[in-house]
Motif scaffolding. Sequence first.
Motif, mmCIF file in Angstrom:
data_model
loop_
_atom_site.group_PDB
_atom_site.id
_atom_site.type_symbol
_atom_site.label_atom_id
_atom_site.label_comp_id
_atom_site.label_asym_id
_atom_site.label_seq_id
_atom_site.Cartn_x
_atom_site.Cartn_y
_atom_site.Cartn_z
ATOM 1 N N SER A 1 22.698 9.843 55.916
ATOM 2 C CA SER A 1 22.113 10.006 54.589
ATOM 3 C C SER A 1 21.178 11.210 54.572
ATOM 4 C CB SER A 1 21.327 8.750 54.196
ATOM 5 O OG SER A 1 22.191 7.652 54.001
ATOM 6 N N THR A 2 20.898 11.704 53.363
ATOM 7 C CA THR A 2 19.990 12.836 53.182
ATOM 8 C C THR A 2 18.571 12.287 53.086
ATOM 9 O OG1 THR A 2 21.790 13.745 51.832
ATOM 10 C CG2 THR A 2 19.753 14.990 51.886
ATOM 11 N N THR A 3 18.052 11.791 54.201
ATOM 12 C CA THR A 3 16.757 11.099 54.184
ATOM 13 C C THR A 3 15.581 12.031 53.923
ATOM 14 O OG1 THR A 3 16.631 11.292 56.575
ATOM 15 C CG2 THR A 3 17.540 9.241 55.694
ATOM 16 N N TYR B 1 15.220 10.770 47.887
ATOM 17 C CA TYR B 1 15.830 9.724 48.719
ATOM 18 C C TYR B 1 15.143 8.359 48.551
ATOM 19 C CZ TYR B 1 17.540 7.106 52.713
ATOM 20 O OH TYR B 1 18.084 6.129 53.507
ATOM 21 N N THR C 1 25.899 5.281 52.896
ATOM 22 C CA THR C 1 25.389 6.658 52.882
ATOM 23 C C THR C 1 24.827 6.989 51.509
ATOM 24 O OG1 THR C 1 27.096 7.333 54.463
ATOM 25 C CG2 THR C 1 25.994 9.093 53.251
ATOM 26 N N ILE C 2 23.673 7.650 51.500
ATOM 27 C CA ILE C 2 23.108 8.228 50.283
ATOM 28 C C ILE C 2 23.015 9.722 50.557
ATOM 29 C CG2 ILE C 2 21.082 8.392 48.787
ATOM 30 C CD1 ILE C 2 20.469 5.438 49.575
ATOM 31 N N ASP C 3 23.895 10.481 49.920
ATOM 32 C CA ASP C 3 23.950 11.930 50.120
ATOM 33 C C ASP C 3 23.473 12.600 48.839
ATOM 34 O OD1 ASP C 3 24.587 14.381 51.382
ATOM 35 O OD2 ASP C 3 26.516 14.426 50.343
ATOM 36 N N VAL D 1 26.909 8.065 46.720
ATOM 37 C CA VAL D 1 26.641 6.837 47.463
ATOM 38 C C VAL D 1 27.960 6.304 47.994
ATOM 39 C CG1 VAL D 1 25.755 4.464 47.332
ATOM 40 C CG2 VAL D 1 24.640 6.289 46.009
#
Length: 120
Positions: A17-19, A24, A51-53, A62
């Motif tokens: 993910s793009t933390t 985010y 995943t959260i991109d 997502v």
Amino acid sequence: MSQSPEPLEGAPLIAPSTTDHPLYDGVVEACRTVYDPEIPVNIYELGLIYTIDISDQNEVRVAMSLTAPGCPVAGEMPGWVADAVLTVPGVKDVDVQLTWEPPWGMEMMSDEARLELGFM
């Protein structure tokens, strides 16, 4: 017809993910507002959000799964997630994709979810 290459040994099945993106945390909190109707725990703690991109243009992708392919809300849950994420200030667009790889398992639940469901 070409086949997709096998994943590299040891490569994660779930994309990162793009933390580090400023949106985010807000997107995660939005995901925490969505519940599987059959389980009294939000889908983020259940481990259904893989995943959260988030792009530089604040477009959110997502990748999520469900507890089972025959889940009665399979057709609706991605829309619930998209609707929740779109309420986050700054989010321009949301694309929610269902995936069955890797299959969801109880080991993907957070400690909070395990505690809530009596598994700890």
